[in-house]
Every structure is written in C-alpha cells, then in structure tokens.
Design an enzyme around this catalytic site. Structure first.
Site, PDB file in Angstrom:
ATOM      1  N   CYS A 305       0.773  -1.252  -0.056  1.00 52.81           N
ATOM      2  CA  CYS A 305       0.069   0.050  -0.163  1.00 52.81           C
ATOM      3  C   CYS A 305       0.919   1.344  -0.016  1.00 52.81           C
ATOM      4  CB  CYS A 305      -1.322  -0.243   1.023  1.00 52.81           C
ATOM      5  SG  CYS A 305      -0.154   0.106   2.747  1.00 52.81           S
ATOM      6  N   HIS A 353      -2.665   1.289   6.631  1.00 59.93           N
ATOM      7  CA  HIS A 353      -3.008   1.060   5.265  1.00 59.93           C
ATOM      8  C   HIS A 353      -3.133   2.512   4.702  1.00 59.93           C
ATOM      9  CE1 HIS A 353      -4.420  -0.722   1.744  1.00 59.93           C
ATOM     10  NE2 HIS A 353      -5.392  -0.020   1.776  1.00 59.93           N
ATOM     11  N   HIS A 365      -5.960   1.738  -4.349  1.00 60.03           N
ATOM     12  CA  HIS A 365      -4.884   1.104  -3.380  1.00 60.03           C
ATOM     13  C   HIS A 365      -4.517  -0.176  -3.680  1.00 60.03           C
ATOM     14  CE1 HIS A 365      -8.139  -0.973  -0.482  1.00 60.03           C
ATOM     15  NE2 HIS A 365      -8.652  -0.986  -1.846  1.00 60.03           N
TER      16      HIS A 365
END
Length: 393
Positions: A305, A353, A365
C-alpha cells in the site's frame, strides 16, 4: 474478497473530524446487516462460525499489513545503515593508505639517518612505538629532526589518530547494521506468520462457505459504494455553494476575480500547482491498476500500500517517505469532506494502510496479499476504519 482490515473501534472524534454520529449509525447498520447474513453462532462441536472465521482472516490480513509496514521501516533502516557502514569502511581504507604513506615517509628518514649515523636507533624506536607522542617529548630526538621531518611526524600522528577513530566508528556502525538486519528478519517472519495463518483458515473453508463469504463481501461493497456516493454528493453540494458564494462576492464588489473558497473539494479553492501534480499522480496510479499486491514491494511490477502511494507521488515529482507511519506526517491534514483527488487516505488506529483519493468517495490502493491494485470506495471497511486524510504537496 473479504477485507483484511476489519477491527472494532470505539465511537468518537477522529483526526480532521472524519467520524460523525450519522456515519457511525450507518456503520452499525452495515454491521447488523452482515450479522444477519452470516452464520454468527458457533457450531455445537465448538468449531468457529463462518462469521468468526471471516473476522479472523480479516484481522490476520490487517495484522500482516501492519507487520509489513514495520518490515518496510526495518528495511529502510537497514539500507541506510548499510550505506553508512560501507562509507565508513571506505574511509578507513583511505585513511589506512594515508597512514602507510606517512609511515613510509618516516621510514625513509630513518634510513637516511642510519646511513649518516644520525640517531638511527632513536628513530627506529620511534617508528616501532605504539605511542609516538611519547617520543615527541624527548627534546634530544626532536632537536635532531628537520622541519620537514617534524611535519612528517605530525602527519603520521594525525593520520594514526583519525584512522583509529574511524575504525571504531566503523565497528560500531557494523554492530548497528547487524542489529537492523536482525530486526528485518523478525519483521519478515511476523508477516509470513500472519499470512500463513490466514491462508490456513481459508483452506479449511468448503466451496459453499466460500460462496457465502463472497455474498457477504458483495453486500459490503454495495454498502461502501452507497456511502461513497453520499460523500460525492456532499462534496458536490459544498463545491456548488462555494462557487455561488464566491460569485456573489465578486458581483457585490464589481470584481471579475473569484474569491477563494473555504471548501477543499471545490475547484475554486484548488491550488493550481497541487492540481497539476495530483493529475500526474493519478494518471500514474490508474496505470498501476491490476498489478499484484506484494508486501514490501515498491514497483514497478508490484506494490504494497505505501509502496504504491510513494511511487504515485514520485511520478508527480514529490518525494514521500517509505512507510505509512511517516507518510501520514508528510503533508497537511484535511477533513474527509474536503478531500481532493491526489490526497492520501489513511486507515486504522495504527495507520497501517493507505490509498490515494481519486474523487467521488473512491480511491486507488493496493489492498492485501492475493489482491491487485484497484479502485475501491474509501468506506470499503466502514467509516470507523478511516484514520485521516493528508494532502502531500
């Protein structure tokens, strides 16, 4: 697919005022819907229910991603420490060479003194001594040295002292590097352990159970899409209001210029330079869609990520730190309602994240191992999962 990031959280205010009572109510409604769909009660034989398995898998994936960010931090530290250690080792080699040259020069003076019979024993003893400084205090020796010879002695002592200091620094740096490498191994093992546990749980599911999980995930995505649409409508309304307000101000003053908007989502308030950079960043992000998530990866063929968001903004000429923990501080925090395309959306209390906002409540993402870079609602794990929004440039 089931999300890997689900974790119960208490209600309350979050950074930039993201959490609201209305959103919290919607989140509870969503949870209730999922609970009705899933098999919540454990079986009579004590085995976990499907819902419990799903939650456990999600938690394991989220823990794996959190461990991945720790791995990224350890890897970055190891890389920097290795670079520093290599530099110190090179410096030691260069200083050792200079020390040898200084020693050779003193040796030539000793040979000359020996040939002329001028205090060769004293000079030889000086060259073999562990502490040449002791001999500097002997006036008899120094009086027999020329200025050039004294300069050579000074050079030797200076290089010897600097070399010993540099060797000590290199030794300490090597020890730090070893510790960093050990931390990296531990972090890597933690990621692999969580992923292995998640895969094992999933492997035990029957085809029917997997189909039910897919149905639950579909409901979750539909709810997330609905919330994204609500956010898009809210942002559009705020933009229209800001434009109307700025237009009225211009008409009232007789000016043709547009007044700045207070809404971060309105085009009238956008910094042209940021919009230009964000456009480049998003063009790069869209080109990465479909590439696999690989923990610790920074591209170009795969990403995790934070590796993706770092690469996205690098394409726009902006350097971001490697980990989510550092990226969250690399810009200005704004509210979710004021999010603009290009902003970074961070998730969870441990900031483990991140995705890049593309507008209309959506982001790009790298979700989790086994998944691919994709567009998804910023509410993919509910409002409670959103930590903050940061404008990086």
């Amino acid at each position: 697919m089931a999300s890997q990031h689900r974790k119960p959280r208490s209600a309350g205010a979050r950074v930039a005022g993201i959490r609201t009572p209305a959103l919290a109510t919607a989140a509870l409604t969503s949870v209730a819907l999922l609970s009705q769909t899933a098999n919540a009660a454990p079986s009579d034989d004590g085995t976990p229910s499907l819902e419990e398995v799903e939650k456990k898998v999600d938690d394991l994936y989220r823990q794996a991603e959190s461990a991945t960010e720790k791995y990224n931090a350890a890897k970055e530290k190891t890389t920097k420490q290795r670079k520093r250690t290599d530099g110190l080792v090179d410096d030691v080699a260069q200083r050792t060479q200079k020390l040898n040259e200084a020693r050779e020069e003193l040796g030539s003076y000793a040979a000359a003194q020996y040939r002329t019979g001028a205090s060769a024993p004293d000079t030889a003893a000086f060259l073999l001594a562990d502490t040449p400084q002791d001999y500097f205090d002997q006036n008899q020796l120094m009086s027999r040295l020329t200025d050039r010879q004294k300069g050579a002695v000074d050079d030797y002592v200076t290089e010897r002292s600097a070399t010993m200091k540099q060797r000590q620094e290199a030794t300490e740096s090597l020890a730090t590097l070893t510790d960093a490498q050990n931390d990296l191994k531990i972090a890597k093992a933690a990621v692999q352990k969580k992923l292995g546990e998640a895969r094992e749980l999933l492997s035990r599911l029957t085809a029917q159970e997997k189909a039910r999980l897919a149905a639950i995930e579909k409901q979750r995505q539909e709810e997330a899409a609905r919330k994204a649409a609500e956010l898009a409508r809210q942002q559009a309304a705020e933009q229209a209001a800001a434009q109307q307000e700025s237009g009225g101000a211009s008409a009232g003053t007789g000016s043709s210029s547009t007044a700045p908007s207070t809404s971060g989502s309105g085009s009238g308030s956008e910094d042209p330079s940021y919009a230009t950079k964000a456009e480049k960043a998003l063009a790069f992000a869209r080109a990465q869609i479909g590439k696999p998530y690989v923990w610790g990866a920074t591209g170009p063929d795969s990403y995790d990520c934070s590796g993706l968001t770092q690469a996205v903004w690098k394409a726009a000429g902006v350097t971001l730190p490697r980990t989510t923990y550092d990226q969250v501080d690399a810009g200005t925090t704004v509210s979710l309602a004021d999010a603009r395309p290009g902003d970074l959306i961070f998730f969870y209390d441990d900031v483990s994240h991140v995705g890049v906002y593309i507008g209309n409540g959506m982001m790009i993402h790298a979700p989790k191992p086994g998944a691919y870079v994709r567009e998804e609602s910023v509410f993919y794990d509910g409002e409670s999962g959103i930590h903050s929004v940061v404008r990086p440039a």
